[in-house]
Design a protein around this motif. Structure first.
Motif, short mmCIF file in Angstrom:
data_model
loop_
_atom_site.label_atom_id
_atom_site.label_comp_id
_atom_site.label_asym_id
_atom_site.label_seq_id
_atom_site.Cartn_x
_atom_site.Cartn_y
_atom_site.Cartn_z
N LEU A 1 0.84 -1.14 -0.15
CA LEU A 1 -0.09 -0.06 0.08
C LEU A 1 0.81 1.31 0.04
O LEU A 1 0.47 2.33 -0.73
N ILE A 2 1.99 1.23 0.70
CA ILE A 2 2.89 2.44 0.61
C ILE A 2 3.38 2.55 -0.83
O ILE A 2 3.49 3.66 -1.27
N ALA A 3 3.88 1.38 -1.49
CA ALA A 3 4.49 1.55 -2.71
C ALA A 3 3.39 2.10 -3.66
O ALA A 3 3.62 2.97 -4.69
N LEU A 4 2.05 1.64 -3.70
CA LEU A 4 1.10 1.94 -4.35
C LEU A 4 0.88 3.53 -4.36
O LEU A 4 0.81 4.07 -5.14
N THR A 5 0.73 3.97 -3.02
CA THR A 5 0.46 5.48 -2.69
C THR A 5 1.73 6.27 -3.18
O THR A 5 1.54 7.32 -3.85
N PHE A 6 3.06 5.93 -2.80
CA PHE A 6 3.98 6.57 -3.24
C PHE A 6 4.26 6.57 -4.86
O PHE A 6 4.42 7.82 -5.48
N ALA A 7 3.99 5.46 -5.66
CA ALA A 7 3.91 5.63 -6.92
C ALA A 7 2.89 6.61 -7.63
O ALA A 7 3.26 7.32 -8.59
N GLN A 8 1.72 6.64 -7.05
CA GLN A 8 0.57 7.87 -7.36
C GLN A 8 0.91 8.84 -7.17
O GLN A 8 0.85 9.85 -8.01
#
Length: 185
Positions: A146-153
């Motif tokens: 979820l952190i990776a998804l948030t940071f990527a966006q």
């Protein structure tokens, strides 16, 4: 033709190497590109991966260039932003990845239940078991996803696997920092 940017702060690896001459390579190009490595690359800002981080946003690249600098960029000592153009026909061996798509692909389903625990409880009729760590949250792997998804966006991030040749690097902009560059709160 897609345009991407990469910020290079003073004293960082890509500040000391002119990518207009040498292109871009990952810090650990021999590592195998796996989704877990991609997630760690984004969520923990690791540089020892087979991926090269780029952004679609000049503003995000500016932020990285200025705030990753070992010294404050100013007159006579600029940070850099590289502008990179990658043709749709991609140079040999180059793969451009949308990290959000890569992460969503492995998230437990239904995604809404991972993001909204109330929703999954309703789905199960209030019969969810309590995790052993009562203050718990998500498992470490789901948290990283979820952190990776948030940071990527947030960063309009794109990951590249392979070598970006110098002919793809179209410009290197010099950037400085002034307190007037910061938004007023």
């Amino acid at each position: 033709m897609a345009t991407f940017y990469k910020g290079a702060g003073i004293g960082t690896y890509w500040h000391t190497r002119d990518s207009r001459r040498v292109g871009f390579t990952a810090r650990s190009p021999a590592n195998h590109p796996e989704t877990e490595v991609l997630i760690e690359h984004i969520a923990t800002s690791t540089v020892n991966s087979p991926y090269i981080s780029l952004t679609r946003s000049y503003a995000v690249a500016w932020h990285y260039a200025v705030f990753s600098s070992k010294r404050e960029p100013g007159p006579g000592r600029p940070a850099y932003i590289y502008e990179i153009e990658i043709d749709d026909s991609l140079p040999h061996g180059l793969n451009v990845l949308d990290p959000a798509k890569e992460v969503i692909h492995i998230l437990p389903q239904p995604l809404r239940g991972v993001v909204n625990l109330d929703y999954i409880e309703d789905l199960l009729g209030g019969q969810t078991s309590q995790a052993p760590n009562v203050g718990g949250g998500f498992s470490p792997s789901v948290e990283l996803q979820l952190i990776a998804l948030t940071f990527a966006q947030r960063d309009a991030e794109v990951l590249v696997y392979g070598y970006i040749p110098p002919f793809c690097v179209k410009h290197r902009f010099e950037v400085e920092f002034s307190p007037s560059d910061l938004p007023l709160l």
